[in-house]
Enzyme design. Structure first.
Site, mmCIF file in Angstrom:
data_model
loop_
_atom_site.group_PDB
_atom_site.id
_atom_site.type_symbol
_atom_site.label_atom_id
_atom_site.label_comp_id
_atom_site.label_asym_id
_atom_site.label_seq_id
_atom_site.Cartn_x
_atom_site.Cartn_y
_atom_site.Cartn_z
ATOM 1 C CD GLU A 165 -3.109 -0.975 2.129
ATOM 2 O OE1 GLU A 165 -2.928 -0.254 3.129
ATOM 3 O OE2 GLU A 165 -4.168 -1.578 1.925
ATOM 4 C CD GLU B 102 -4.039 -5.804 2.746
ATOM 5 O OE1 GLU B 102 -4.718 -5.016 3.440
ATOM 6 O OE2 GLU B 102 -2.813 -5.763 2.705
HETATM 7 C C1 GAL Z 1 -4.306 -2.565 5.060
HETATM 8 C C2 GAL Z 1 -2.856 -3.036 5.216
HETATM 9 C C3 GAL Z 1 -2.778 -4.288 6.069
HETATM 10 C C4 GAL Z 1 -3.596 -4.112 7.317
HETATM 11 C C5 GAL Z 1 -5.016 -3.815 6.922
HETATM 12 C C6 GAL Z 1 -5.955 -3.682 8.090
HETATM 13 O O1 GAL Z 1 -4.373 -1.215 4.730
HETATM 14 O O2 GAL Z 1 -2.282 -3.293 3.968
HETATM 15 O O3 GAL Z 1 -1.429 -4.532 6.383
HETATM 16 O O4 GAL Z 1 -3.050 -3.065 8.051
HETATM 17 O O5 GAL Z 1 -5.042 -2.604 6.210
HETATM 18 O O6 GAL Z 1 -7.253 -3.290 7.702
#
Ligand code: GAL
Length: 661
Positions: A145, A296
């Site tokens: 990110e 994710e």
């Molecule tokens: C994303 C990040 C992850 C974790 C997740 C939690 O932005 O890439 O590592 O922090 O959020 O929601």
């Protein structure tokens, strides 16, 4: 596409060996067939400078492969180790108030720092060399990110890089002074070295300076990504991605230009379902030749020390998975597999808890796996259908709004509201970058893009001349590439070529100005362009208030097509109706297919196979929906004939309708 992936972020470095083994067996049992590892592992594999040992990763990837689980391997550059940062404030990210980031979270380093780049290259090379051909590794993710937590950096390295960037862009200081109009407020610069970074000032900086600093940041992070990708490619043929999303300070067109497939992360709650759908419709189109990944999402809720979201309603995760896979995703992955025991995200939703038991989202994960298996045969043999309608997305536009917010315009939000009109109308749509090919589209919308390049204008006019319809605005075209005002016409080249005449540009919010179009009246708002009524067709007229008697929607014929200017934003529920009427009118005129209807809250994703077309119909709002079939079709799952008519879609459930050509 060889298979559909269902995965999770996995942190074997945080757990004892037995726990890791237990997790791998558990994942295999429930069908998790890919993990993403390593994005924060740097200090574990290089505990002291120069002592790199990746044998741990080799073993884990092997163990995973033995259990049928593939790996997306990440470069760990989002979390440089303490030996890099300790007593080196000059290497850290600095915010616009001059605060130097300390070690402890992530993205604390300046990614333009020479030492950082050097060490990042070394660790990436070691990983690419050691893992690049290892069975089981199916993808690379760069970093994590980019620019999620931090935007522009104001350190001394960035200052020098900024000056180099400006010199390359403007060649001479005189050209920069002219472009930025620096005689204003005695900003005139004698050399590039004198140009400040846009840190604290008593009042606002010059718009050109602000926007250019953002563009500088976009270009530098894309440059870092390219550097990393080049290193990986000298050892590995495996495709490379990055997990981005629309609110990070990135120019994704630039970033993904040098990567192989697009991925995104989202934690949208069900109330923001349109934003979820919009992301799928965007990332599908960033790298057209490769399927995208949802890298994710949460199994149920996101949380950190600061805040938490509400758990998803039971079943929503399945609807999300159906939408993503049907829209073209190859992977649907969770953050994260096992709840973290330590850190700042200990409360975050996961597949299993820190003590190894199913979480509240677990049952839904099992359901997603059932659906993945059910859909796989269909999705491997069909493709998402290119839409006939495209909405243009621009990260550069987002930067313009960060500089000049026009009373608080949030680019993503205002674009999502506009996108929702297409959902309401049930029109299949693509979101495309400014650089995208327009072939195959019939209707193009370019809302909220203050600066349009000459190349974009020319290419889009060529699309219009061949018969396309182009809806431009609101808020599109009034600024130059240096974030200044045009001095020939309000909308510059676009206005000149289209032959329209803009009389005024000004805000309409709070003025009780209302307009009429398509038999609907609505209040008008936002920074608006008001047109004369002389030339072209007047589609929307201001009835009362500021600029009364002039036009706010104009249609200009050009070749076989039309350019339609939407100069203002119709407000409220009447405004939504008006925008829908506008889109519907021109979609119809452009002969866009609008064959299949659903009730609100139920989405359709069309796909295309060799001898049939398919409509994946999925209920996203958890209330029983309905689909109306215009013709005799087949239910793909049961192979039963479906006569034309209405069919129910139970909450969060889906149906695939097959229609032979
Ligand atoms: C994303 C990040 C992850 C974790 C997740 C939690 O932005 O890439 O590592 O922090 O959020 O929601």
């Amino acid at each position: 596409m060889q298979k559909l992936y269902h995965g999770a972020a996995f942190y074997p470095e945080l757990w004892e060996r037995e726990v890791v083994e237990e997790d791998i067996r558990h994942m295999q049992k429930i069908g998790i067939n890919v993990v993403r590892i390593g994005e924060f592992i740097w200090s574990y594999i290089e505990p002291r400078e120069g002592e790199i040992d990746i044998s741990f990763l080799i073993n884990v990837i092997k163990r995973l492969k033995e259990h049928g689980i593939d790996t997306v391997m990440c470069t760990p550059t989002a979390t440089p180790p303490i030996w890099m940062s300790y007593q080196h404030p000059e290497r850290m990210h600095v915010d616009n108030e001059g605060t130097v980031m300390s070690h402890g979270a992530r993205q604390h380093f300046c990614t333009n720092n020479g030492y950082f780049r050097e060490k990042a290259a070394i660790i990436t090379e070691a990983l690419a060399k050691g893992l690049g051909k290892l069975p089981g590794v199916i993808g690379w993710q760069l970093d994590n990110e980019f620019k999620c937590h931090v935007g522009e950096c104001y350190c001394e390295t960035c200052k020098v890089e900024w000056h180099n960037f400006l010199e390359q862009k403007y060649q001479t200081i005189d050209q920069l002074n002219t472009a930025w109009g620096t005689q204003i407020w005695s900003q005139y610069y004698q050399s590039f070295e004198q140009i400040p970074q846009p840190s604290s000032t008593p009042f606002l900086h010059n718009a050109s300076l602000l926007t250019m600093y953002k563009i500088f940041t976009h270009e530098k992070i894309a440059e870092f990504a390219k550097e990393q990708a080049t290193i990986i490619r000298s050892y590995s043929d495996i495709p490379i991605t990055h997990n981005a999303t629309v609110f990070f300070d990135l120019d994704q067109a630039l970033l993904f230009e040098n990567l192989d497939f697009a991925s995104f992360d989202t934690y949208a709650v069900q109330e923001n379902v349109s934003s979820y759908m919009m992301l799928c419709d965007l990332y599908r189109n960033i790298k057209k030749d490769s399927p995208f990944w949802l890298m994710e999402t949460s199994t149920s809720f996101s949380a950190s020390l600061e805040r938490y979201a509400s758990p998803h309603p039971d079943g929503y995760l399945q609807a999300e998975a159906v939408y993503a896979y049907a829209a073209g995703a190859e992977g649907f992955c969770y953050w994260l597999w096992r709840q973290q025991r330590t850190g700042c995200e200990i409360a975050h939703g996961s597949v299993i808890s820190a003590w190894g038991k199913p979480t509240i989202g677990y049952k839904n994960v099992l359901e997603v796996e059932r659906i993945r298996q059910e859909l796989e045969p269909l999705l491997l043999h069909t493709e998402p259908l290119q839409a006939e309608v495209a909405i243009c997305y621009s990260d550069r536009a987002k930067a313009y709004f960060q500089t000049e917010a026009f009373n608080g315009v949030q680019y993503k939000q205002i674009l999502t509201d506009f996108y929702e009109r297409f959902i309401s109308l049930g029109i299949h749509r693509d979101l495309i970058m400014e650089q995208a090919d327009l072939d195959g589209y019939k209707l193009l919308c370019t809302p909220f893009i203050p600066y349009l390049s000459s190349e974009y204008i020319q290419r889009t006019i060529a699309f219009v001349e061949k018969g396309g319809i182009w809806i431009v605005g609101p808020l599109t075209g009034g600024r130059t590439k240096d974030h200044t005002i045009q001095t020939d016409y309000a909308l510059g080249e676009l206005e000149k070529l289209a032959g329209v005449q803009a009389l005024f540009t000004n805000p309409l919010d709070g003025t009780n100005t209302y307009g009429e179009a398509f038999g609907i009246t609505a209040d008008l708002g936002l920074w608006s362009t008001i047109f004369d009524v002389e030339k072209g067709e007047n589609i929307g007229i201001i009835k009362d208030g500021v600029g009364a008697g002039n036009a706010f929607i104009k249609e200009m014929k050009r070749g076989k097509g039309k350019i339609v200017f939407l100069g203002s934003l119709p407000l409220g529920s009447q405004g939504e109706k008006m925008v829908e009427a506008l889109i519907h009118h021109y979609a119809k005129e452009a002969a866009v297919k609008m064959e299949i209807k659903t009730t609100d809250g139920t989405a359709i994703i069309p796909r295309i196979g060799k001898d049939a077309s398919y409509w994946v119909v999925v209920n996203m709002d958890g209330k029983t929906g309905e689909v109306t079939l215009p013709k005799k079709s087949v239910d793909w799952k049961s192979n039963q004939i479906l006569e034309s008519g209405k069919y129910e879609i139970p909450p969060y459930d889906y149906r695939v309708i097959k229609y032979h050509f």
